[in-house]
Design a protein around this motif. Sequence first.
Motif, PDB file in Angstrom:
ATOM      1  N   THR A  84      21.333  43.203 -35.263  1.00 34.93           N
ATOM      2  CA  THR A  84      21.963  41.958 -34.825  1.00 34.93           C
ATOM      3  C   THR A  84      20.984  40.783 -34.817  1.00 34.93           C
ATOM      4  OG1 THR A  84      21.517  42.442 -32.483  1.00 34.93           O
ATOM      5  CG2 THR A  84      23.604  43.236 -33.399  1.00 34.93           C
ATOM      6  N   THR A  85      19.897  40.899 -35.560  1.00 35.19           N
ATOM      7  CA  THR A  85      18.873  39.853 -35.568  1.00 35.19           C
ATOM      8  C   THR A  85      19.458  38.495 -35.940  1.00 35.19           C
ATOM      9  OG1 THR A  85      17.192  41.475 -36.208  1.00 35.19           O
ATOM     10  CG2 THR A  85      16.652  39.146 -36.515  1.00 35.19           C
ATOM     11  N   THR A 140      28.101  42.301 -39.152  1.00 37.37           N
ATOM     12  CA  THR A 140      26.743  42.693 -39.556  1.00 37.37           C
ATOM     13  C   THR A 140      26.734  43.462 -40.874  1.00 37.37           C
ATOM     14  OG1 THR A 140      26.819  44.740 -38.262  1.00 37.37           O
ATOM     15  CG2 THR A 140      25.950  42.782 -37.158  1.00 37.37           C
ATOM     16  N   LYS A 179      28.296  39.651 -27.981  1.00 36.45           N
ATOM     17  CA  LYS A 179      28.267  40.940 -28.674  1.00 36.45           C
ATOM     18  C   LYS A 179      28.942  42.005 -27.809  1.00 36.45           C
ATOM     19  CE  LYS A 179      23.816  41.034 -29.137  1.00 36.45           C
ATOM     20  NZ  LYS A 179      22.447  41.475 -29.498  1.00 36.45           N
ATOM     21  N   ASP A 237      21.598  37.193 -33.146  1.00 32.11           N
ATOM     22  CA  ASP A 237      20.805  36.763 -31.997  1.00 32.11           C
ATOM     23  C   ASP A 237      20.112  35.427 -32.236  1.00 32.11           C
ATOM     24  OD1 ASP A 237      21.540  39.164 -30.811  1.00 32.11           O
ATOM     25  OD2 ASP A 237      19.726  40.215 -31.478  1.00 32.11           O
ATOM     26  N   ASN A 238      19.793  35.149 -33.479  1.00 29.34           N
ATOM     27  CA  ASN A 238      19.072  33.917 -33.808  1.00 29.34           C
ATOM     28  C   ASN A 238      19.977  32.856 -34.436  1.00 29.34           C
ATOM     29  OD1 ASN A 238      16.577  35.059 -32.972  1.00 29.34           O
ATOM     30  ND2 ASN A 238      16.378  36.100 -34.942  1.00 29.34           N
ATOM     31  N   SER A 239      21.279  33.038 -34.334  1.00 24.36           N
ATOM     32  CA  SER A 239      22.228  32.166 -35.033  1.00 24.36           C
ATOM     33  C   SER A 239      22.354  30.781 -34.412  1.00 24.36           C
ATOM     34  CB  SER A 239      23.610  32.827 -35.053  1.00 24.36           C
ATOM     35  OG  SER A 239      24.158  32.903 -33.740  1.00 24.36           O
TER      36      SER A 239
END
Length: 299
Positions: free
Chosen positions: A38-39, A8, A50, A42-44
């Motif tokens: 961690t946006t 990150t 994690k 999370d959307n990867s």
Amino acid sequence: MLLVTGITGHTGRYFLQELINHKYEGPIRCIVRETSDTTLLDNSGLIIEKVIGDLDDRNFIDRVMDGVETVMHIYNIYHSPTIVQAAIEKEVKRVILVHTTGIYSEFKYASEGYKKIENKIKELKNDPNYSTNITILRPSMIYGDLCDRNMSRFIKMVDKLKVMPVISGGKSLIQPVNARDLGKAFYTVLMSPKETNGKAYDLSGERPIRMIDAFKIISKELNKKTVFISVPLSLGVLMARVLKTLTLGKIDYIERVQRMGEDRNYSHDNATNDFSYNPMTFEKGIQIEVQEYLGKYKN
């Protein structure tokens, strides 16, 4: 299982973006802080696990190594010996360590710690149980976004000052590397074990550039008419020492000032030859960062 530290952070985010762009299929375990954004993780769309923890905790490191085949250690060179030790004991196949070209500095206190770390890693590799392949990546001065600790400060200085002091006329050479290029390099090395295992690479910018020329390019991108005046290195160091004394050690720029008087250009030919490393020009990279600065502070 791929274990990643620092995903990150500044360069880590660009490595993550490469994983996303290439639709990396394997499971990824990411060490993050409770305060980490961690946006993007999370959307990867990737298989992400994690894990919140502290790399100063050896027991934690041992736990997160379970089931891991490859480690990409981006966060903090000072944790590298512990990471390698744990990886060897857990029979991890491969470790990629992100270190720094600061190891080459002529100033003992700037490079001595880095040399000790890499020497410690060499000692660990002599362990009779050693079977872990280690690759070391050494970026030069990193820039690319306003969160960097290098060019973002120079951009602000050039923007705010009509007359800007430059150590020794800005004749020293630098070779800044854009974080975007590092993200690509990290990914390529990850996917090229045969070509890169057991090797060390300097990851620098496209070409060396004089400090004064870098400042002039920034000034041009900001549409400023900056006057640059040469300041002797000795005077710059004296001013840094005074500032440190006045702030009771809270602001210590002595090493930074001293290093502005030494050349910091490093060949990346080995990286180009082994995995086609091809960084962008400084002109292109700094234009991106200046536009981000203008968008944030001038609109």
